[in-house]
Design a protein around this motif. Structure first.
Motif, PDB file in Angstrom:
ATOM      1  N   LYS A 430     -75.049 -18.811 -21.687  1.00  0.00           N
ATOM      2  CA  LYS A 430     -74.394 -19.921 -22.398  1.00  0.00           C
ATOM      3  C   LYS A 430     -75.042 -21.256 -22.020  1.00  0.00           C
ATOM      4  N   SER A 431     -75.223 -21.477 -20.720  1.00  0.00           N
ATOM      5  CA  SER A 431     -75.833 -22.750 -20.300  1.00  0.00           C
ATOM      6  C   SER A 431     -77.290 -22.818 -20.736  1.00  0.00           C
ATOM      7  N   THR A 432     -77.944 -21.667 -20.759  1.00  0.00           N
ATOM      8  CA  THR A 432     -79.331 -21.625 -21.222  1.00  0.00           C
ATOM      9  C   THR A 432     -79.412 -22.090 -22.677  1.00  0.00           C
ATOM     10  N   THR A 474     -72.768 -31.029 -18.725  1.00  0.00           N
ATOM     11  CA  THR A 474     -73.345 -29.766 -18.308  1.00  0.00           C
ATOM     12  C   THR A 474     -72.499 -29.223 -17.172  1.00  0.00           C
ATOM     13  N   GLN A 475     -72.817 -27.986 -16.804  1.00  0.00           N
ATOM     14  CA  GLN A 475     -72.025 -27.376 -15.753  1.00  0.00           C
ATOM     15  C   GLN A 475     -72.192 -28.134 -14.440  1.00  0.00           C
ATOM     16  N   GLU A 476     -73.409 -28.641 -14.201  1.00  0.00           N
ATOM     17  CA  GLU A 476     -73.615 -29.436 -12.991  1.00  0.00           C
ATOM     18  C   GLU A 476     -73.556 -30.896 -13.388  1.00  0.00           C
ATOM     19  N   LEU A 571     -69.828 -29.438 -24.423  1.00  0.00           N
ATOM     20  CA  LEU A 571     -69.034 -29.333 -23.201  1.00  0.00           C
ATOM     21  C   LEU A 571     -69.263 -27.943 -22.610  1.00  0.00           C
ATOM     22  N   ASP A 572     -69.972 -27.887 -21.494  1.00  0.00           N
ATOM     23  CA  ASP A 572     -70.264 -26.604 -20.866  1.00  0.00           C
ATOM     24  C   ASP A 572     -69.286 -26.375 -19.722  1.00  0.00           C
ATOM     25  N   GLU A 573     -68.389 -25.465 -19.885  1.00  0.00           N
ATOM     26  CA  GLU A 573     -67.336 -25.176 -18.899  1.00  0.00           C
ATOM     27  C   GLU A 573     -66.611 -26.450 -18.471  1.00  0.00           C
TER      28      GLU A 573
HETATM   29 MG   LIG Z   1     -73.101 -21.590 -17.517  1.00  0.00          MG
END
Ligand SMILES: [Mg+2]
Ligand SMILES: Nc1ncnc2c1ncn2[C@@H]1O[C@H](COP(=O)(O)OP(=O)(O)O)[C@@H](O)[C@H]1O
Length: 669
Positions: A430-432, A474-476, A571-573
């Motif tokens: 997903k993040s990719t 992003t997640q981070e 919106l990633d997570e």
């Molecule tokens: Mg992810």
């Protein structure tokens, strides 16, 4: 080495010129002083016999002047290279930073070879500024002085007189060069033991410090670190002893050579072949030579190597060109960009939603609209261009250096101005997918189309501009050690539009409006200095936030971006660190906001994606199911249904337990 000198001239021209000129003048005085000393001594007998004469007074005055100049040049040179030190260090750091961040593509940054190079340069970064100091201070003074002294001695005494000392100086220099090179390798943490020691320290004092204490591991790690630290030095000490022995031998040899030359001069004088002035000149020259030690060659060489790595990482030419172009662009943007006022921001309604835009048509738009991709609407402009439609067309992707395909023939459409949700297990990719959406990577196969334009066809500037149009969490997500207000305001794009120095007091009217919509008003009010509170505990008056609070700040930043013209929200997570209440608020707020932009929300929590009308399930590198929640639940052996049920049953169990406990409590009461 000359690279460093050129570097110094570019970064700190005035200081470098001063340091080099002072060093060269200093070298000249190092030759003039022994020569005049010889004259002064040689003429002394005449003065004793006949009294002072004008030429003798001139010699004395010039000698005094030379001494004064020698002192002044030392101070001047020192000041010169110390003034240059700051700019040089800053430039080295900036260049490393540039190398890691100028490319909108992530490939280079994540490349192991680049990472290794960065690691090497960073660990020896300080050698560049030290090399510069040695070059402009010590080397530029000592080397010409040594050559000048040797030549003068050759002329005054006899041609071969400087040779024995010179040869030993050179042998010693070469020896020291080797010693320093290897010792510094050992020194700069290259041994196993030192690496382990650094690691143990990092563990005990760094990020995991709290856990380490709770688990009672501090003492263990401390002892481990001590053991390794000493062990790490053992190879260095062993080398040091061996080197010291040889250094003594070479030192004695130099003393013998010096003595031999002095004896020769004395013999010449004793046999009447040279006069008093000559021997009085020769001896200070011999002593000056004997006193010279070219220890800095090894360090200069290492500095040259480190600078070479920096040059490889961030080539001067490319870097300088990027700086001037970047500055011009920022200046141009600064002239045209105005920051939105609260009135213009009142709601996302100011961003026009395309009236039932036929997305299928717009996707086929010819590539000539490439520039539109990078045209983020200025915040103060009425919305003219609608949010873009994004299509993943049979996209396959594997990370560089790996054969494994993370995405494998994935097709997905994010219709213009619509919201899409993506679910999938950990590591599904997903993040990719987000990284491909923002053109951080290009697909190995297939295309990512924005309004029909292939992202792979964009040049660097267009790719950057496209990234500016996307507002991602992003997640981070970023946690900047800056005031809370800046952490949100950075989303407005004001920084890349030229306001590199955000106002010391952020426009709180704008921020308060954003806070209300992001549901962080209470959070901001709790901060000791409101928006001005530094989100960094180490700053005076600063504070740290919990994971969930940081995430809400991140959401506010994304809202700020959307309110100032970003048209794609990712919106990633976003709910990973949120409590139930914040999550509910996020989902409501998201659907409201998503009405005006093209958006993608990624979550492994079904409560987050459930209300989104279009849900996609990512598995084995492709979208295996998509539809609304009810539709997906209707697929008898569907993945979504299976995963949803599993998560729901866990919550149901938990709920049942809670209820049972509550009932038990009631009975007791
Ligand atoms: Mg992810
Ligand atoms: N920079 C990277 N280099 C190599 N592999 C990576 C990188 N980032 C992620 N991966 C791998 O790609 C896969 C998908 O990761 P990711 O997209 O982060 O999953 P998700 O967001 O769905 O949990 C994982 O197996 C992960 O190990």
């Amino acid at each position: 080495m000359f690279g460093i000198l050129r570097f110094g001239l570019r970064v700190a021209r005035k200081s470098t010129v001063i340091a080099v000129a002072a060093a060269l003048l200093g070298a000249a005085t190092a030759i003039v002083i022994p020569v005049l000393t010889g004259r002064a001594i040689g003429g002394a007998l005449g003065v004793i016999r006949n009294g002072l004469d004008r030429p003798y007074v001139v010699v004395l005055i010039v000698l005094l002047l030379a001494l004064a100049i020698s002192n002044v040049t030392s101070v001047l040179g020192q000041t010169g290279f110390e003034l240059a030190d700051g700019p040089i260090r800053r430039e080295v750091t900036l260049r490393i930073g540039w190398a890691l961040s100028h490319d909108p593509d992530l490939t280079e940054m994540e490349d192991p070879a680049t990472a290794a190079l960065v690691q090497k340069v960073r660990s020896r970064e300080w050698e560049i500024s030290m090399g510069y100091q040695l070059l402009t201070g010590v080397a530029t003074r000592q080397i010409p002085a040594l050559i000048g002294t040797a030549v003068t001695l050759g002329i005054v005494l006899t041609w071969w007189a400087p040779l024995p000392i010179m040869i030993l100086i050179l042998i010693n220099a070469e020896y020291l060069r080797r010693v320093i090179t290897t010792q510094m390798d050992v020194w700069s943490g290259q041994t196993e033991g030192q690496k382990h020691a650094a690691y143990a320290f990092e563990q005990a004092m760094g990020k995991a410090a709290k856990e380490i204490r709770i688990f009672g591991l501090a003492d263990y790690l401390r002892r481990r670190m001590m053991g390794y630290a000493l062990e790490g030095y053992r190879p260095y000490w062993a080398r040091r002893w061996r080197d010291a022995g040889l250094s003594v031998v070479l030192g004695v040899a130099k003393v013998i050579a010096t003595l031999a030359v002095i004896c020769y001069a004395a013999w010449q004088a004793a046999t009447g072949r040279i006069d008093l002035t000559t021997i009085a000149t020769a001896i200070p020259l011999i002593m000056a030579m004997a006193d010279t030690d070219l220890w800095m060659i090894g360090q200069l060489q290492r500095a040259g190597t480190t600078y070479g790595w920096l040059e490889q990482l961030a080539p001067t030419k490319q870097y300088a060109q990027d700086q001037t172009e970047g500055a011009a662009k920022v200046a141009a943007a600064a002239r045209t960009t105005k920051i939105a006022t609260p009135a213009e921001l009142t709601s996302a309604d100011t961003i026009i939603r395309p009236a039932d835009a036929d997305t299928a048509d717009s996707i086929e738009t010819p590539a000539s609209t490439a520039m539109v991709v990078g045209d983020r609407r200025r915040p103060d402009e009425p919305a003219t261009s609608p949010p873009p439609g994004i299509v993943f067309d049979e996209v396959s992707f594997g990370y560089p250096g790996s054969d494994r395909l993370i995405l494998d023939g994935l097709s997905l459409e994010l219709p213009a101005g619509d919201a899409v949700a993506l679910v999938g297990v950990n590591g599904a990719g997903k993040s990719t997918l987000v990284k491909l959406l923002v053109a951080g990577y290009l697909p190995t196969r297939g295309r990512v189309l924005v309004d029909g334009v292939d992202l792979a066809s964009l040049d660097v500037d267009q790719r950057r501009a496209w990234q500016r149009r996307v507002s991602p969490i992003t997640q981070e997500f970023l946690r900047l050690p800056l005031p809370a207000g800046d952490n949100v305001e950075l989303g407005s794009g004001a920084v890349w539009a030229g306001r590199l120095d955000p106002d010391p007091v952020p426009d709180t009217a704008v921020l308060d409006d954003i806070a209300q919509r992001a549901g962080i008003t209470d959070l901001v009010q709790r901060l000791p200095a409101g928006w001005l509170t530094s989100l960094d505990k180490t700053m005076p008056g600063g504070t740290d936030l919990s994971g969930g609070e940081w995430q809400r700040i991140g959401l506010a930043r994304a809202l700020r971006a959307v309110s100032s013209g970003a048209q794609v929200l990712v919106l990633d997570e976003p709910a990973a660190a949120l409590d139930v209440q914040s999550e509910a608020r996020l989902v409501d707020g998201y659907l409201d906001l998503a009405r005006s932009v093209t958006s993608l929300i990624i979550s492994h929590r079904f409560s987050v994606v459930r209300p989104v009308p279009s849900i996609c399930v990512l598995e084995h590198g492709r979208i295996v199911e998509h539809g609304a929640h009810e539709e997906l639940m209707d697929i008898a052996d569907g993945r979504y249904r299976a995963m949803f049920r599993m998560q729901a049953s866990r919550y149901a169990e938990a709920d049942a337990e809670v209820e049972a406990e509550l009932r038990a409590a009631e009975v007791e009461a």
